[in-house]
Design an enzyme around this catalytic site. Sequence first.
Site, short mmCIF file in Angstrom:
data_model
loop_
_atom_site.label_atom_id
_atom_site.label_comp_id
_atom_site.label_asym_id
_atom_site.label_seq_id
_atom_site.Cartn_x
_atom_site.Cartn_y
_atom_site.Cartn_z
N ASP A 182 -5.51 -21.73 -0.06
CA ASP A 182 -5.90 -21.05 1.17
C ASP A 182 -7.12 -21.73 1.74
OD1 ASP A 182 -6.21 -18.98 3.22
OD2 ASP A 182 -4.85 -17.80 1.96
N HIS A 253 -4.14 -21.77 7.17
CA HIS A 253 -4.74 -21.40 5.87
C HIS A 253 -4.91 -22.64 4.98
CE1 HIS A 253 -4.99 -17.02 6.18
NE2 HIS A 253 -3.84 -17.06 6.83
N GLU A 317 -0.31 -16.68 10.15
CA GLU A 317 -1.62 -16.78 10.81
C GLU A 317 -2.02 -18.24 11.08
OE1 GLU A 317 -3.64 -12.72 9.16
OE2 GLU A 317 -3.76 -14.47 7.86
C1 ACM Z 1 -0.69 -12.15 5.47
O1 ACM Z 1 -1.14 -11.03 5.18
N1 ACM Z 1 -1.43 -12.99 6.19
C2 ACM Z 1 0.63 -12.58 5.07
#
Ligand code: ACM
Length: 532
Positions: A182, A253, A317
């Site tokens: 991440d 991410h 995201e």
């Molecule tokens: C998430 O909660 N961004 C998958």
Amino acid sequence: MEPARPELALVPRPRRLSARPGRFRLDTGTRLRVTPGAEPAADLLRHHLEPALGRRPEQSPDGTFVLAVDASLTGLGEEGYGLTVGPEGVLLRAARSAGLLRGVQTVRQLLPYEALSADRAVADGPAGLDLPGVEITDVPRHAWRGAMLDVARHFQPVSYLRRYVDLLALHKLNVLQLHLTDDQGWRMPVAAYPRLTEVGGRRAESMIGPAGSSRFDGRPHSGAYTRGELAELVAYAAARGVTVVPEIGVPGHVRAALAAYPELGNRPGRRLDVWTRWGVCPNVLGVGDHVLDFFRTVLDEVTDVFPSPYVHIGGDECPTTEWEHSPAAVARAAREHLSGPRELHGWFLGRVADHLVRAGRRPVAWAETGTTLPLDCVVMSWREPEHAWAAARRGHEVVYADHRTTYLDYARGEGPLEPPGQPGHVVGLRTVHGLDLAAPPSEPELAARVLGAQGQLWTEFVTTPEHIEYLSFPRLCALAERLWNPAAGWPGFRARLGGHAARLDALGVPHATPPGPPRPTKHPEPPAHASA
Ligand code: ACM
């Protein structure tokens, strides 16, 4: 009907259970009879019985505890099992080895609670090691019964992950998704790119409080796995019928990867640190061929280490602002005949997914309706329940991960003792137990595309095993029950959980005790991989 005897208060509740007269006494003289194919389950049973018995039960052709694989038991499917316990013997049978592994967990739950604490022999004590007489036929409703643990935001050593796997297996959960990368940390070793863990595995400090806060703890945090550790975890989990699904997130991410290899970004000259903040990071991968090649190499190493049929590629995201301002990204979008740089998100995931499909794996992605993904991708729908059905309607297989029902980083309740967690919804036990995977009545055919569901434990605010377990249990008990036997109702679950809590207590799971401030971990790892 719920069983009246407390020792029959199993979680998840078996599909069919009836009490039988008498009890079977397990003692140091009990011998196992093991038919071909049943060895893995016999090994697991021995492993779990050894501490309480004070020795490993021996094997013998006339043993009274029989473990049998019988392929003709077709009604039991991949994971079903039958268990008969009477005074003269025990018969655990299944069509497949995986079913016997589930049955071993039922045997563990039927034993006296103290047999679950691994540090003393109880077989020769006054209570002995009795199994109550019972007849069980048990088959799970859903094939994907998962839990995701984020080891990127806060690293946990493999020694702890083994314990977590054991706790999942006890509840017949069968997938551990490891969120390995991440913005705030990269934990997956990749031989070709050592800086991913050397640089990407360490951040200077961590934000205190939710995204947007201006306070930091000033303490570095680091950790990464070795290949050997991950291979050993995979084998440990497999011996318990748990598949470890690795997650390598792209194209967002990825700040930790960008810190390690700036050339992966949209402004290759720019130096970024491993992110110390929480929230959605604006920095994403560039879309050059070298970036795709890099991640193909990463995924080749991932598939080498993890035999899982499924590999998660993230996908959530991903802000597209950098692409909109990058001439190279705009040109790529034009070359690929996309309507604009925003479509590079689906395009990138499609390329990565394609690589996995060629390697014989199924890609999984966090996605809403799946509109931008190839149909080979399993959609893990997390924003709205309706997204799961929309993706299934498109033809995707779906794992339900709706945040309002399955996010374990959300608070368990409103109480003043609840630890500070992800701001947002409260996900109470009853909410998790309300998980409903029934297909819309007008579209019963969609049911076959819903593989199951998964609990998510993001760890921005979760640094210790105690906190992980407080957030996981008993909510994972409820999830496990809904996925294994959705017909079992809430009042019965509540009643059985009373008895089951004694099992969690025996295992030292702090299911009712909110964690205090961070303490050193109970499961220390050699210094090279220790969490700072
Ligand atoms: C998430 O909660 N961004 C998958």
